[in-house]
Scaffold this motif. Sequence first.
Motif, short mmCIF file in Angstrom:
data_model
loop_
_atom_site.label_atom_id
_atom_site.label_comp_id
_atom_site.label_asym_id
_atom_site.label_seq_id
_atom_site.Cartn_x
_atom_site.Cartn_y
_atom_site.Cartn_z
N LEU A 141 0.95 -1.66 0.50
CA LEU A 141 0.38 0.15 -0.12
C LEU A 141 0.83 0.66 -0.02
O LEU A 141 0.74 2.16 -0.83
N LEU A 142 1.82 1.00 0.82
CA LEU A 142 2.89 1.97 0.77
C LEU A 142 3.56 2.51 -0.90
O LEU A 142 3.49 3.79 -0.81
N ARG A 143 3.70 1.64 -1.81
CA ARG A 143 4.15 1.88 -2.47
C ARG A 143 3.62 2.36 -3.49
O ARG A 143 4.14 2.99 -4.60
N GLU A 144 2.16 1.85 -3.04
CA GLU A 144 1.31 2.31 -3.75
C GLU A 144 1.07 3.82 -4.44
O GLU A 144 0.84 4.47 -5.08
N PHE A 145 0.94 4.34 -3.04
CA PHE A 145 0.77 5.36 -2.72
C PHE A 145 2.60 6.91 -3.35
O PHE A 145 1.44 7.98 -3.38
#
Length: 327
Positions: free
Chosen positions: A45-49
């Motif tokens: 999720l962090l990488r996507e954001f």
Amino acid sequence: MKQILAGDIGGTKTVLALYQVSDDGLKEVKKSMFASGQHEHFEDLLREFLGSATQIDMACFGIAGPIKEQRCITTNLPWTIDALEISQSLKIPKVHLLNDLEAAAYGILQLNQFHELNPSAIERAGHIGVIAAGTGLGQAVLFFDGKKHHAMPSEGGHCDFAPQSLQEDQLLVFLRERFKGHVSLERILSGDGFGHLYDFLKASGFAQVNPELEAKMQTGDRNALISQMGLEQSDPICTEALRLFCRIYGAEAGNLALKVLPLGGVYIAGGIAPKIRQALESGIFMEGFLDKGRMTRAIEQIPVRIVDDPEAPLLGAAYFAKVSLKD
């Protein structure tokens, strides 16, 4: 210009925001909300954001779950979040984890608009208590040292439910059988709590069941439907479920007040309070809060305030990150 990453990680949703830090404060660069359950790992999720964002000087996340040595196994999600692993994997120099109520407590210090429930409240400096019903039930304390506040997390939402009436005695027996033992306050004061209260009242024969309502519960958000019907007073079981929820919520807020003596106030945060504010303001919450026998006088002038800004935990995480950068 330095950048910080802040997050509010809940059992239902996760909100992430990127800020630039300046002498004037924080400038929001980017913010997104995600359905927490749709991601297998938090780092995905962090990488996507973050996408192509590379320069992150500090990250702070408020998480629904206990933090031990900067590591959290989330309560209502299949995630294990480790500050050191995130720091190394995403190359962020400083990463810090806060309990979600710890973050919300810091966030409350950044706000100035609330809804007062106690007509006898007197404004004073002192400790602050925070209680928040949402996906789960959180509690925290802002300890006041005479100059500033320091957030102290807790897992107070998992304390024992203490009945205060014959009806609540029967509710405890019902829930003890349903959960095969220990009944925590979170079983009642959370989103799922509305369903548990409805089932109890239905099983006890409180009122006639509405077949149309039961059919709707099979296809929609059952807990939201119960609370909405309770607010509209369009179904007797739902109306009583909402009344019980508010009464027990007030009683536990009063318990927190007795334990902390928060002259600075008790703040009602979390996602549920703004949605049922009308019911909380009806007086039943304060009735539960003040029903403390001979010790009512110790808490009767404490401010009791609804926090209706959903970004309080996010603001608290960002505030903590900003202050930490200066240390």
